[in-house]
Design an enzyme around this catalytic site. Structure first.
Site, PDB file in Angstrom:
ATOM      1  N   HIS A 172       1.267   5.080  -2.142  1.00 38.44           N
ATOM      2  CA  HIS A 172       1.365   6.433  -1.508  1.00 38.44           C
ATOM      3  C   HIS A 172       2.900   7.089  -2.015  1.00 38.44           C
ATOM      4  CE1 HIS A 172      -1.307   7.181   1.496  1.00 38.44           C
ATOM      5  NE2 HIS A 172      -1.249   6.112   2.204  1.00 38.44           N
ATOM      6  N   HIS A 194       0.915  -1.174   0.066  1.00 39.48           N
ATOM      7  CA  HIS A 194       0.096   0.000  -0.035  1.00 39.48           C
ATOM      8  C   HIS A 194       0.934   1.295  -0.033  1.00 39.48           C
ATOM      9  CE1 HIS A 194      -2.977   2.868   0.999  1.00 39.48           C
ATOM     10  NE2 HIS A 194      -2.368   3.376   2.040  1.00 39.48           N
ATOM     11  N   GLU A 219      -5.780   9.300   0.427  1.00 39.56           N
ATOM     12  CA  GLU A 219      -6.422   7.848   0.500  1.00 39.56           C
ATOM     13  C   GLU A 219      -7.157   7.418  -0.500  1.00 39.56           C
ATOM     14  OE1 GLU A 219      -4.409   6.619   2.825  1.00 39.56           O
ATOM     15  OE2 GLU A 219      -4.568   4.803   1.879  1.00 39.56           O
ATOM     16  N   SER A 250      -3.234   1.119  -5.049  1.00 40.18           N
ATOM     17  CA  SER A 250      -2.430  -0.109  -4.442  1.00 40.18           C
ATOM     18  C   SER A 250      -3.558  -1.187  -4.540  1.00 40.18           C
ATOM     19  CB  SER A 250      -2.132   0.114  -3.052  1.00 40.18           C
ATOM     20  OG  SER A 250      -2.901   0.437  -2.027  1.00 40.18           O
TER      21      SER A 250
HETATM   22  C1  3QI Z   1      -6.021   9.585   8.310  1.00 43.80           C
HETATM   23  C2  3QI Z   1      -5.298   8.392   8.401  1.00 43.80           C
HETATM   24  C3  3QI Z   1      -4.439   8.349   9.707  1.00 43.80           C
HETATM   25  C4  3QI Z   1      -3.640   7.178   9.700  1.00 43.80           C
HETATM   26  N1  3QI Z   1      -3.598   6.190   9.034  1.00 43.80           N
HETATM   27  C5  3QI Z   1      -4.370   6.234   7.731  1.00 43.80           C
HETATM   28  N2  3QI Z   1      -4.616   5.194   6.854  1.00 43.80           N
HETATM   29  C6  3QI Z   1      -3.595   5.013   5.793  1.00 43.80           C
HETATM   30  S1  3QI Z   1      -2.490   6.418   5.413  1.00 43.80           S
HETATM   31  N3  3QI Z   1      -3.828   4.193   4.913  1.00 43.80           N
HETATM   32  C7  3QI Z   1      -4.513   3.221   5.167  1.00 43.80           C
HETATM   33  S2  3QI Z   1      -4.759   1.646   4.345  1.00 43.80           S
HETATM   34  C8  3QI Z   1      -5.989   1.034   5.223  1.00 43.80           C
HETATM   35  C9  3QI Z   1      -6.487  -0.186   4.697  1.00 43.80           C
HETATM   36  C10 3QI Z   1      -6.169   1.954   6.229  1.00 43.80           C
HETATM   37  C11 3QI Z   1      -7.345   1.616   7.082  1.00 43.80           C
HETATM   38  C12 3QI Z   1      -5.476   3.168   6.471  1.00 43.80           C
HETATM   39  C13 3QI Z   1      -5.588   4.006   7.147  1.00 43.80           C
HETATM   40  O1  3QI Z   1      -6.080   4.327   8.182  1.00 43.80           O
HETATM   41  C14 3QI Z   1      -5.172   7.353   7.641  1.00 43.80           C
HETATM   42 FE    FE Z   2      -2.646   4.945   3.259  1.00 49.53          FE
END
Ligand code: 3QI
Ligand code: FE
Length: 321
Positions: free
Chosen positions: A184, A179, A224, A243
């Site tokens: 990202h 991911h 996201e 991703s």
């Molecule tokens: C706003 C915030 C704070 C911390 N992490 C996130 N964040 C990010 S960057 N990528 C992912 S991929 C996925 C399956 C989840 C659940 C998730 C996620 O929660 C978002």
């Molecule tokens: Fe993410």
């Protein structure tokens, strides 16, 4: 005219926030969970738990500014990564935004990404750092929104180093290395997108809890799961789409709702963290989205504004009188 003066280290802000990298680092070593859910595909696989433990130790002992320790991946893990990479590679030209397709070939080449090789976080971090100053910081698992967003203010991206379980290559309930790397990293090397990401982080500095929630929604519907308008149609720029082999195709069907991107719209949406998104917000461009974020950040009730000082890598507080 507001008289702006730099407040030297004033600790009178109601909500604490980090001012330096050293103060921010502990925010990234307190993940939301230390154990996997019993329902996690790898929860009963000792080899997988050992892999997560290795990644945990690297993340918990890591200090920002030092090289990210290299991680070994098993043949099975390389195969899992390779399956995702080779399928996504065929979908990017038609489904990913132009900024992504501009950078991705360089990322692949410079970091030797292939079906047989999972790139090291350190190499990808150097690739991104050269282009926008963003660096990757290994984290053990999901962080709180406030902790996660605080890193973005310093152009630090909290990234997981573990891989999803090989039993479910095409779905992961939590962020994993695939991911981060395929979703990202490429756009973190795009100057406009980097600026956009950092400004969400800066807006979160000292923001009340309810505004952290709002900023998380804005993050969710952009970084996201954001989609954008191009002359040839809608394209994906959000990491969750870039991703996911399935979702980078799903967003183009007529099933999900698509609305124009506005922070005021994003904060009203309730989003699922599992399965496909039911709503996507469509941005006109990164620069347009940036203007909208700035306008939204100005509405956050804070008795100060903040500025990032890249020379000292610190946050400066400007007291608005
Ligand atoms: C706003 C915030 C704070 C911390 N992490 C996130 N964040 C990010 S960057 N990528 C992912 S991929 C996925 C399956 C989840 C659940 C998730 C996620 O929660 C978002
Ligand atoms: Fe993410």
């Amino acid at each position: 005219v507001k008289s702006l003066e730099v407040v030297q280290g004033g600790r009178n802000d109601a909500v604490w926030f980090p001012r330096t990298l050293e103060e921010m680092n502990p925010c990234l070593t307190r993940p939301l969970y230390a154990e996997l859910e019993p329902s996690h595909p790898g929860a009963k696989d000792p080899d997988y738990l050992a892999h997560r433990k290795k990644c945990w130790d690297v993340a918990q002992n890591y200090t920002i500014g030092t090289p990210v320790p290299r991680m070994e991946y098993s043949e099975n893990q390389v195969r899992t990564f390779g399956a995702i990479f080779s399928k996504l590679k065929t979908l990017y030209p038609s489904n990913a935004c132009k900024e992504f397709n501009e950078i991705f070939p360089d990322l692949v080449q410079e970091c030797n990404i292939s079906e047989e090789y999972i790139p090291q976080m350190e190499d990808v971090s150097q690739f991104v750092k050269k282009r926008t100053g963003f660096t990757l910081r290994p984290v053990s698992a999901l962080l709180s929104a406030r902790d996660f967003l605080s890193a973005l203010a310093f152009r630090v991206f909290p990234a997981t180093q573990y891989l999803r379980h090989t039993s479910s290559p095409f779905y992961t309930p939590e962020p994993d290395l695939c991911h981060e790397l395929l979703g990202h990293c490429a756009l973190l090397a795009n100057p406009e997108f980097a600026q956009f990401s950092q400004e969400i982080g800066l807006a979160s500095m000292g923001a009340p809890d309810e505004y952290i929630e709002k900023l998380s929604s804005v993050y969710w519907y952009t970084v996201e799961f954001g989609i954008c308008k191009e002359s040839s149609g809608r394209k994906a720029y959000g990491a969750g789409l870039l991703s996911s082999v399935a979702e980078i195709q799903y967003f183009l069907t007529d099933e999900p709702t698509v609305k124009p991107f506005e922070p005021s719209t994003a904060i009203k949406e309730v989003y699922p963290v599992e399965g496909f998104q039911t709503t996507y917000l469509l941005a006109d461009s990164f620069s347009d989205a940036l203007q909208k974020i700035r306008a939204f950040a100005a509405t956050i009730p804070r008795p100060f504004t903040v500025r990032y000082n890249p020379y000292t890598q610190s946050i400066e507080v400007l007291d608005s009188k």
